[in-house]
Design an enzyme around this catalytic site. Structure first.
Site, PDB file in Angstrom:
ATOM      1  N   GLY A 220       0.808  -1.120  -0.013  1.00 42.82           N
ATOM      2  CA  GLY A 220       0.081  -0.030  -0.110  1.00 42.82           C
ATOM      3  C   GLY A 220       0.745   1.296   0.199  1.00 42.82           C
ATOM      4  O   GLY A 220       0.329   2.295   0.126  1.00 42.82           O
ATOM      5  N   GLU A 261       4.366  -5.903   2.002  1.00 44.13           N
ATOM      6  CA  GLU A 261       4.470  -6.460   0.702  1.00 44.13           C
ATOM      7  C   GLU A 261       4.096  -5.679  -0.464  1.00 44.13           C
ATOM      8  O   GLU A 261       3.044  -5.482  -0.824  1.00 44.13           O
ATOM      9  CB  GLU A 261       3.061  -7.343   0.854  1.00 44.13           C
ATOM     10  CG  GLU A 261       3.153  -8.754   1.788  1.00 44.13           C
ATOM     11  CD  GLU A 261       1.880  -9.344   2.026  1.00 44.13           C
ATOM     12  OE1 GLU A 261       0.800  -8.664   1.535  1.00 44.13           O
ATOM     13  OE2 GLU A 261       1.992 -10.475   2.392  1.00 44.13           O
ATOM     14  N   PRO A 262       4.937  -4.436  -0.631  1.00 44.58           N
ATOM     15  CA  PRO A 262       4.658  -3.631  -1.652  1.00 44.58           C
ATOM     16  C   PRO A 262       4.651  -4.090  -3.141  1.00 44.58           C
ATOM     17  O   PRO A 262       5.457  -4.957  -3.403  1.00 44.58           O
ATOM     18  CB  PRO A 262       5.783  -2.552  -1.342  1.00 44.58           C
ATOM     19  CG  PRO A 262       6.928  -3.447  -0.951  1.00 44.58           C
ATOM     20  CD  PRO A 262       6.464  -4.621  -0.105  1.00 44.58           C
ATOM     21  N   GLY A 263       3.665  -3.546  -3.947  1.00 41.77           N
ATOM     22  CA  GLY A 263       3.711  -3.777  -5.420  1.00 41.77           C
ATOM     23  C   GLY A 263       3.805  -2.508  -5.754  1.00 41.77           C
ATOM     24  O   GLY A 263       5.109  -2.295  -6.373  1.00 41.77           O
ATOM     25  N   ARG A 300      -5.960   1.125 -15.727  1.00 42.95           N
ATOM     26  CA  ARG A 300      -6.288   2.225 -14.707  1.00 42.95           C
ATOM     27  C   ARG A 300      -7.033   3.684 -14.857  1.00 42.95           C
ATOM     28  O   ARG A 300      -8.089   3.528 -14.084  1.00 42.95           O
ATOM     29  CB  ARG A 300      -5.095   2.392 -14.025  1.00 42.95           C
ATOM     30  CG  ARG A 300      -4.176   1.106 -13.540  1.00 42.95           C
ATOM     31  CD  ARG A 300      -3.095   1.364 -12.618  1.00 42.95           C
ATOM     32  NE  ARG A 300      -3.265   1.690 -11.121  1.00 42.95           N
ATOM     33  CZ  ARG A 300      -3.330   2.980 -10.827  1.00 42.95           C
ATOM     34  NH1 ARG A 300      -2.894   3.980 -11.442  1.00 42.95           N
ATOM     35  NH2 ARG A 300      -3.636   3.066  -9.481  1.00 42.95           N
ATOM     36  N   TYR A 304     -10.455   3.144 -12.652  1.00 39.19           N
ATOM     37  CA  TYR A 304     -10.363   3.651 -11.282  1.00 39.19           C
ATOM     38  C   TYR A 304     -10.358   5.027 -11.608  1.00 39.19           C
ATOM     39  O   TYR A 304     -10.157   6.052 -10.484  1.00 39.19           O
ATOM     40  CB  TYR A 304      -8.981   3.407 -10.702  1.00 39.19           C
ATOM     41  CG  TYR A 304      -8.609   2.019 -10.563  1.00 39.19           C
ATOM     42  CD1 TYR A 304      -9.451   1.093  -9.687  1.00 39.19           C
ATOM     43  CD2 TYR A 304      -7.641   1.264 -10.953  1.00 39.19           C
ATOM     44  CE1 TYR A 304      -9.146  -0.227  -9.301  1.00 39.19           C
ATOM     45  CE2 TYR A 304      -7.149   0.137 -10.504  1.00 39.19           C
ATOM     46  CZ  TYR A 304      -8.076  -0.531 -10.167  1.00 39.19           C
ATOM     47  OH  TYR A 304      -7.771  -2.103  -9.755  1.00 39.19           O
ATOM     48  N   CYS A 330     -12.923  -0.591 -29.436  1.00 35.13           N
ATOM     49  CA  CYS A 330     -14.196  -0.160 -29.807  1.00 35.13           C
ATOM     50  C   CYS A 330     -15.183   0.474 -28.538  1.00 35.13           C
ATOM     51  O   CYS A 330     -16.124  -0.357 -28.431  1.00 35.13           O
ATOM     52  CB  CYS A 330     -14.788  -1.086 -30.630  1.00 35.13           C
ATOM     53  SG  CYS A 330     -14.263  -1.137 -32.283  1.00 35.13           S
ATOM     54  N   GLU A 331     -14.875   1.175 -27.898  1.00 38.59           N
ATOM     55  CA  GLU A 331     -15.574   1.722 -26.646  1.00 38.59           C
ATOM     56  C   GLU A 331     -15.442   3.171 -26.426  1.00 38.59           C
ATOM     57  O   GLU A 331     -14.279   3.709 -26.306  1.00 38.59           O
ATOM     58  CB  GLU A 331     -15.019   1.067 -25.378  1.00 38.59           C
ATOM     59  CG  GLU A 331     -15.582  -0.536 -25.287  1.00 38.59           C
ATOM     60  CD  GLU A 331     -15.919  -0.926 -24.005  1.00 38.59           C
ATOM     61  OE1 GLU A 331     -16.177  -0.318 -23.358  1.00 38.59           O
ATOM     62  OE2 GLU A 331     -15.842  -2.370 -23.933  1.00 38.59           O
ATOM     63  N   TYR A 359       0.406  -2.803 -12.015  1.00 40.85           N
ATOM     64  CA  TYR A 359      -1.059  -2.868 -12.528  1.00 40.85           C
ATOM     65  C   TYR A 359      -1.530  -2.404 -13.818  1.00 40.85           C
ATOM     66  O   TYR A 359      -2.561  -1.768 -13.906  1.00 40.85           O
ATOM     67  CB  TYR A 359      -1.996  -2.410 -11.253  1.00 40.85           C
ATOM     68  CG  TYR A 359      -1.894  -2.833  -9.804  1.00 40.85           C
ATOM     69  CD1 TYR A 359      -2.173  -4.067  -9.499  1.00 40.85           C
ATOM     70  CD2 TYR A 359      -1.048  -2.157  -8.967  1.00 40.85           C
ATOM     71  CE1 TYR A 359      -1.814  -4.689  -8.145  1.00 40.85           C
ATOM     72  CE2 TYR A 359      -0.654  -2.709  -7.842  1.00 40.85           C
ATOM     73  CZ  TYR A 359      -1.080  -3.776  -7.370  1.00 40.85           C
ATOM     74  OH  TYR A 359      -0.751  -4.314  -6.083  1.00 40.85           O
TER      75      TYR A 359
HETATM   76  N1  LLP Z   1      -0.780  -7.371  -0.104  1.00 42.35           N
HETATM   77  C1  LLP Z   1      -1.989  -7.642  -0.457  1.00 42.35           C
HETATM   78  C2  LLP Z   1      -2.639  -8.607   0.352  1.00 42.35           C
HETATM   79  C3  LLP Z   1      -2.745  -6.842  -1.491  1.00 42.35           C
HETATM   80  O1  LLP Z   1      -3.961  -7.349  -1.778  1.00 42.35           O
HETATM   81  C4  LLP Z   1      -1.944  -6.054  -2.199  1.00 42.35           C
HETATM   82  C5  LLP Z   1      -2.702  -5.254  -3.418  1.00 42.35           C
HETATM   83  C6  LLP Z   1      -0.553  -5.670  -1.883  1.00 42.35           C
HETATM   84  C7  LLP Z   1      -0.095  -6.368  -1.056  1.00 42.35           C
HETATM   85  C8  LLP Z   1       0.138  -4.526  -2.755  1.00 42.35           C
HETATM   86  O2  LLP Z   1      -0.246  -3.333  -2.637  1.00 42.35           O
HETATM   87  P1  LLP Z   1       0.320  -2.132  -3.364  1.00 42.35           P
HETATM   88  O3  LLP Z   1       1.536  -2.037  -2.469  1.00 42.35           O
HETATM   89  O4  LLP Z   1       0.698  -2.462  -4.661  1.00 42.35           O
HETATM   90  O5  LLP Z   1      -0.441  -0.950  -3.082  1.00 42.35           O
HETATM   91  N2  LLP Z   1      -5.210  -2.703  -9.173  1.00 42.35           N
HETATM   92  C9  LLP Z   1      -4.825  -1.467  -8.241  1.00 42.35           C
HETATM   93  C10 LLP Z   1      -4.451  -1.968  -6.928  1.00 42.35           C
HETATM   94  C11 LLP Z   1      -4.964  -3.209  -6.274  1.00 42.35           C
HETATM   95  C12 LLP Z   1      -4.043  -3.683  -5.008  1.00 42.35           C
HETATM   96  C13 LLP Z   1      -4.612  -4.962  -4.853  1.00 42.35           C
HETATM   97  N3  LLP Z   1      -3.727  -5.596  -3.604  1.00 42.35           N
HETATM   98  C14 LLP Z   1      -4.353  -0.394  -8.748  1.00 42.35           C
HETATM   99  O6  LLP Z   1      -3.961  -0.505  -9.818  1.00 42.35           O
HETATM  100  O7  LLP Z   1      -4.345   0.746  -8.215  1.00 42.35           O
END
Ligand code: LLP
Length: 402
Positions: A220, A261-263, A300, A304, A330-331, A359
């Protein structure tokens, strides 16, 4: 930093649309986390769902990262790339019995987010080591669609059910080795991260969960998408996180591992989607810049309402004007930006969509039967890995396969 000239050169060499990833920047962000959170037992488990490019994953593996996986497919990929099963946490929700059994066999840590799944696990896998996911009861994401804490989501066990969870686990002689929470994506305020930690640590007592090895505080961490966004003070937040965790461990009586757990934080900024404008159209009130990519390749903004900065790579000094930057699908909603001021866009200009590393490709599809773009990973200014796009014929061959 990859220069605009380099993006143009890559587009000319490989064609567009093209995802370009800055592998060095991803590693820099990984190292930043260790600088921000000064704690010797910090472990970073990259949320693979954000971007599963194998070359990027390999960089993180070599740097020592673990993985947060949310499907058996993600577990299979992480294992295939040589991630240590002990460094993989599997946090699926609403998993089937078959999925659960399959992942339990791989030796990764399974993170259970409902009392129902916990009861089933107590029966089917007595004596297993597992992690429990709690809903931290904090909401702070930048989008209602990505909020995972609080009452309106399907995720995690309620904090108030901690005793019940411990009881069910004891019934199956399960070993609860970790507790987990995840509070939304794009957290706006440092206080939310700290509050969620407090809430999880409040239930993580030695009496209730005596066998803990780690606490996992999810992902997050926010990255700025707009130029004028005030960045979070990660240095001050990181210090507070480390202190808080140390205080907790002192009371718990054991030096647990601290996991995040950063993404987005690791992968968003390192990615750029380059596309070419092929059609300029002046409707009565709007000028439309039509491009050779579309929302299936970067969803995105449509899904969103997310803002992604766009750069006109080939006419940076053009006279500013307002554009709807549209795709080739086509949208009507197929727009990357609406009424965005950009330097004059001409046909055949190259546009770069920034922060396209998280994402974007991973949420991609082949809607309208347009294959996903090629991907280039850059290290030290050069292409270190290239994955080509499927041709139309290859895509159709897959569709026709039974
Ligand atoms: N851990 C868990 C259990 C999660 O569900 C997620 C994201 C993360 C870690 C990583 O979160 P992050 O650091 O990336 O914010 N598709 C959306 C984001 C959905 C996130 C889902 N879970 C977007 O494009 O903003």
């Amino acid at each position: 930093m990859i220069s605009n000239e380099k993006y143009i050169e890559l587009a000319r060499t490989y064609g567009t649309p093209l995802f370009v990833y800055d592998g060095d920047l991803m590693l820099e962000r990984y190292n930043d986390l260790f600088r921000f959170i000064p704690h010797e037992r910090l472990c970073i488990h990259y949320a693979l769902k954000a971007n599963y490019n194998p070359a990027l994953l390999s960089l993180l593996r070599d740097a020592g990262a673990g993985i947060d996986a949310v499907s058996p497919g993600e577990v299979v990929l992480a294992l295939a790339l040589g991630f240590d099963p002990e460094k993989i946490i599997y946090t699926a929700n609403n998993m089937t019995d078959a999925e659960f059994d399959r992942v339990m066999k791989t030796g990764v840590t399974v993170n259970i987010g409902s009392l129902s799944r916990l009861s089933k696990c107590a029966k089917s896998h007595p004596g297993a080591k597992i992690c429990l996911r709690f809903n931290p009861d904090v909401c702070d994401g930048d989008n209602v669609m990505t909020m995972t804490g609080g009452d309106l989501t399907k995720f995690g066990i309620l904090l108030q059910d901690a005793d019940r969870a411990a009881e069910i686990a004891a019934g199956g002689n399960l070993h609860i080795i970790g507790l987990h929470e995840h509070t939304d994506s794009g957290l706006q305020h440092a206080e939310s991260v700290l509050k969620s930690m407090d809430n999880l640590m409040a239930i993580a007592t030695g009496e209730r969960f005596p066998e803990l090895e780690f606490l996992d505080f999810g992902g997050g961490f926010k990255v700025p998408y707009k130029d004028d966004e005030t960045p979070i003070d990660y240095i001050s937040m990181g210090k507070k996180i480390a202190e808080k965790f140390d205080n907790f461990c002192a009371v718990y009586g054991k030096q647990l591992l601290m996991r995040f757990e950063p993404g987005k934080f690791l992968s968003a900024e390192c990615g750029t989607l380059i596309m070419e404008v092929n059609t300029i159209k002046h409707n009565r009130s709007r000028t439309i810049a039509g491009c050779n990519s579309g929302f299936p390749q970067l969803i995105r903004p449509v899904l969103y309402g997310a803002y992604h900065k766009i750069i006109n790579l080939t006419n940076p000094d053009g006279k500013p004007a307002l554009y709807d930057v549209c795709g080739n699908i086509c949208e009507t909603g197929d727009r990357f930006a609406e009424q965005r001021e950009l330097p004059e866009i001409r046909e055949y200009d190259l546009l770069a969509i920034k922060n396209a590393g998280a994402y974007c490709y991973s949420m991609g599809s082949v809607y309208n039967l347009r294959p996903m773009p090629a991907e280039a990973v850059i290290r030290n200014g050069e292409v270190a890995d290239f994955r080509k796009a499927l041709t139309d014929e290859e895509l159709v061959t897959r569709i026709l396969q039974k």
